[in-house]
Design a protein around this motif. Structure first.
Motif, short mmCIF file in Angstrom:
data_model
loop_
_atom_site.label_atom_id
_atom_site.label_comp_id
_atom_site.label_asym_id
_atom_site.label_seq_id
_atom_site.Cartn_x
_atom_site.Cartn_y
_atom_site.Cartn_z
N GLN A 257 0.97 -1.11 -0.10
CA GLN A 257 0.00 -0.07 -0.29
C GLN A 257 0.82 1.37 -0.32
O GLN A 257 1.48 1.20 0.81
N VAL A 258 0.48 1.82 -0.99
CA VAL A 258 1.09 3.42 -1.45
C VAL A 258 0.60 4.67 -1.32
O VAL A 258 -0.13 4.39 -2.55
N ASP A 259 0.56 5.65 -0.51
CA ASP A 259 -0.51 6.56 -0.95
C ASP A 259 -0.04 7.06 -2.56
O ASP A 259 1.37 7.11 -3.23
N PRO A 260 -0.54 7.06 -3.65
CA PRO A 260 -0.02 7.62 -5.14
C PRO A 260 0.72 9.16 -5.32
O PRO A 260 1.52 9.33 -5.68
N ILE A 261 0.46 10.15 -3.96
CA ILE A 261 0.79 11.13 -3.73
C ILE A 261 1.85 11.32 -3.08
O ILE A 261 1.99 10.62 -1.85
N VAL A 262 3.54 11.15 -3.47
CA VAL A 262 4.36 11.03 -1.94
C VAL A 262 5.07 12.68 -2.05
O VAL A 262 4.64 13.30 -2.74
N LEU A 263 6.15 13.00 -1.49
CA LEU A 263 6.40 14.36 -0.97
C LEU A 263 7.74 14.22 -1.71
O LEU A 263 8.80 13.03 -1.36
N GLY A 264 7.82 14.02 -3.00
CA GLY A 264 9.34 14.38 -3.65
C GLY A 264 9.44 15.33 -4.26
O GLY A 264 9.19 16.49 -4.38
N GLY A 265 11.10 15.38 -4.97
CA GLY A 265 11.31 16.09 -5.73
C GLY A 265 13.18 16.66 -5.59
O GLY A 265 13.80 15.61 -4.58
N MET A 266 13.94 17.52 -6.03
CA MET A 266 15.47 17.18 -5.93
C MET A 266 15.61 18.83 -5.51
O MET A 266 14.95 19.73 -6.06
N TYR A 267 16.34 19.10 -4.44
CA TYR A 267 17.25 20.04 -4.20
C TYR A 267 18.52 19.99 -4.99
O TYR A 267 19.00 18.95 -4.78
N GLU A 291 10.50 5.44 5.79
CA GLU A 291 10.33 5.35 4.33
C GLU A 291 11.01 6.67 3.24
O GLU A 291 10.25 7.56 2.53
N LEU A 292 11.69 7.71 3.32
CA LEU A 292 12.35 8.18 3.28
C LEU A 292 13.69 7.51 2.27
O LEU A 292 14.31 6.92 3.07
N CYS A 293 13.74 7.78 0.97
CA CYS A 293 14.35 7.84 0.40
C CYS A 293 15.16 8.53 -0.72
O CYS A 293 14.64 9.33 -1.01
N ALA A 316 5.16 7.45 2.49
CA ALA A 316 4.67 7.48 4.08
C ALA A 316 3.34 7.97 3.89
O ALA A 316 3.28 10.00 3.67
N ASP A 317 3.55 8.67 5.25
CA ASP A 317 2.14 9.80 6.17
C ASP A 317 2.59 11.08 5.97
O ASP A 317 4.30 11.09 6.34
N HIS A 318 2.25 11.80 5.56
CA HIS A 318 3.34 12.82 5.05
C HIS A 318 3.29 14.30 6.24
O HIS A 318 4.26 14.22 6.07
N ALA A 319 2.80 13.93 7.18
CA ALA A 319 3.10 15.28 8.42
C ALA A 319 4.33 14.43 9.23
O ALA A 319 5.32 15.01 9.37
N ALA A 320 4.04 12.88 8.83
CA ALA A 320 5.94 12.12 9.23
C ALA A 320 7.01 12.88 8.41
O ALA A 320 7.82 12.57 8.83
N GLY A 321 6.22 13.12 7.44
CA GLY A 321 7.11 12.91 6.47
C GLY A 321 8.00 14.21 6.57
O GLY A 321 9.59 14.35 6.44
N GLU A 322 7.47 15.27 7.24
CA GLU A 322 8.06 16.34 6.75
C GLU A 322 8.82 16.62 8.19
O GLU A 322 9.55 17.58 8.15
#
Ligand SMILES: Cc1cc2nc3c(=O)[nH]c(=O)nc-3n(C[C@H](O)[C@H](O)[C@H](O)COP(=O)(O)OP(=O)(O)OC[C@H]3O[C@@H](n4cnc5c(N)ncnc54)[C@H](O)[C@@H]3O)c2cc1C
Length: 501
Positions: A257-267, A291-293, A316-322
């Motif tokens: 199970q994976v949310d199709p919207i992730v926190l993703g991108g590049m700096y 959960e962070l790659c 995973a969960d976006h709040a935890a991701g932040e």
């Protein structure tokens, strides 16, 4: 006969006499099995010797296939022989364009009976060109593309020519995904059989860890089903042992199970910040949550300043991701770009344009477990040196769940590594090939001592001893499997395991 003479002979014979084959069923539904070869065909045997394929045997093979048998005069041959890397310019004697397992069986039987050099092609992304050959048969699986997702069982069934983008798109539509690579037109089969790193790897393991079943056409032309219950030793071997044991005609994956919207991108940072970014990354990356790659990139171009980037994917969960991303965001105050809510499939294709089909590429890579001060020093030196070709390095993450699998739990032995460190360059003109490849080899002598072992899917050179050592303690077990399923070493265009039977 030297390679060039061999190709000339092949081309001349083709121009004078050969007809394109259509076999089985023609486009209008009429049988075209009567189409036949007008001449015998020069070819290469498994051990490299020149052999001759009788025209009647070729005609019989053509007639037995549902897909096409392409000879060098066929209009589609030129396109079908080409693979992703434009430095690979090989001419198979025959291309069996397979549309099902029955075609694969017939092509394998033909290859075995004639002891014919055999290449198996799925996505055609092998940098070193393992999926094609000169003078042999290419078993082309690219017409066999398709994905079936079973949402209830959280499983995906793939045909063997399927590309990663198809797998990602089908599975995310059901809120599911599994580890796949980071360029969407890479073949799922080749990537998975060699290992398979990707942006869900630290959470769910390598792609091969998520391979839970397969159908394998072995060298004897028998279809063997493998799963954790049926012939499990073969599944063990497929998880990292590449295409050594047969042609995989169907792959079954575990989905998550994976949310199709992730926190993703590049700096991306300018060069003045490079050392601070590397120091940060050496400390941050080994301690981040699964959960962070993250992947780290460095780039230099013939003109212009080098740069350093970090790509992040929190799945995973976006709040935890932040919270997990906080230290990276702090460092990124001086960077360009962003890590934000993004469709996973968009992230998965963001590099596609940079790896266009048919350009010329050369890469070197090795596995890394810690980013030591010496490694950082070397990377700084490498990327601030001006070179006449563009250079990109990717430290592709493989920690977390992929790291915790025991080295002997699958054929993929290098579980101690945290990154695959790869350098790659590209160019367009043939005239630049020799100099660029030579320069990359010299450069790698500086970087290789920082690595231990390598990822077979990124290997540019063939070296049986290096392959043997690279399989480590798993090698004797792999040899047993090879003896059982491919004692004549029909499938040798891979990170080869040499049979002893
Ligand atoms: C642009 C690009 C990006 C990449 N990104 C990643 C990444 O993010 N992660 C990663 O892990 N790797 C990555 N790779 C490396 C990739 O894993 C290998 O190139 C892999 O071989 C690609 O698989 P393929 O099916 O396209 O290859 P092919 O060239 O078709 O085949 C490669 C090898 O696998 C064998 N093979 C393929 N299919 C079968 C089958 N069905 N049965 C038996 N043998 C088979 C072939 O015979 C050959 O030996 C990337 C490569 C490229 C070119």
């Amino acid at each position: 006969m030297k390679r060039r003479e061999f190709l000339r002979a092949t081309a001349c014979a083709g121009a004078a006499t050969w007809l394109p084959f259509r076999s089985g069923r023609a486009a209008d539904g009429a049988s075209a099995s009567g189409a036949g070869a007008a001449a015998d065909l020069p070819a290469r045997s498994l051990d490299g010797a020149q052999i001759t394929l009788a025209r009647t045997d070729i005609s019989d093979l053509a007639a037995s296939l549902q897909g096409e048998l392409l000879l060098p005069t066929h209009a589609r041959y030129e396109q079908a022989r080409r693979v992703w890397n434009g430095t690979i310019d090989k001419h198979p004697a025959l291309i069996a364009s397979c549309v099902g397992a029955a075609d694969v069986m017939r092509a394998v039987n033909f290859a075995r009976e004639h002891k014919l050099l055999t290449a198996v092609r799925a996505g055609g992304h092998s940098t070193s060109g393992k999926s094609t050959c000169d003078g042999g048969i290419m078993i082309d699986l690219s017409p066999m593309r398709g994905v079936r997702v079973d949402p209830a069982r959280r499983t995906a069934y793939l045909e063997p020519g399927t590309l990663l983008g198809q797998l990602d798109r089908e599975s995310t539509a059901f809120g599911l995904a599994t580890t796949a690579g980071t360029v969407s037109n890479t073949g799922a089969a080749g990537l998975t059989l060699g290992g398979g790193f990707g942006r869900l790897g630290s959470r769910f393991g390598l792609a091969c860890d998520n391979l839970i079943g397969a159908d394998v056409m072995t060298a004897s032309g028998k279809l063997v089903r493998t799963s954790e219950k049926e012939n499990p030793e073969l599944l063990w071997g497929l998880r990292g042992g590449g295409g050594n044991f047969g042609v995989v005609t169907s792959l079954e994956y575990r989905l998550h199970q994976v949310d199709p919207i992730v926190l993703g991108g590049m700096y991306t940072w300018s060069w003045k910040d490079a050392r601070a970014v590397l120091d940060f990354y050496a400390d941050f990356a080994p301690r981040k949550p699964d959960e962070l790659c993250t992947d780290l990139f460095m780039r230099s171009t013939p003109n212009g300043e080098p740069g350093v980037s970090i790509l992040a994917c929190w799945s995973a969960d976006h709040a935890a991701g932040e919270r997990a991303l906080e230290p990276l965001r702090k460092l990124a105050r001086t960077a360009q770009g962003n890590v934000t809510a993004t469709p996973y499939v968009k992230l998965q294709s963001m590099f596609d344009a940079g790896f266009a089909d048919g350009r010329k590429y050369y890469q070197k890579s090795g596995l890394v477990s810690t980013l030591t001060p010496k490694t950082i020093e070397t990377l700084m030196e490498v990327f601030q040196t001006k070179r006449p070709y563009p250079l990109t390095m990717q430290l592709q993450g493989m920690g977390g769940a992929a790291h915790r699998v025991k080295p002997d739990a699958t054929a993929f032995v290098h579980r101690e590594a945290l990154w695959d460190m790869g350098i790659i360059t590209n160019w367009d003109n043939d005239a630049d090939s020799a100099a660029n490849i030579a320069a990359m080899r010299v450069l790698w002598t500086q970087m290789e001592p920082l690595t231990h072992g390598f990822y077979v899917n990124s290997r540019s050179e063939d070296d049986l001893k290096a392959f043997r050592e690279n399989y480590g303690d798993n090698y004797p077990r792999l040899v047993k499997l090879k003896n059982q399923y491919d004692p004549m070493n029909l499938f040798r265009l891979n990170a080869n395991i040499v049979p002893t039977a």
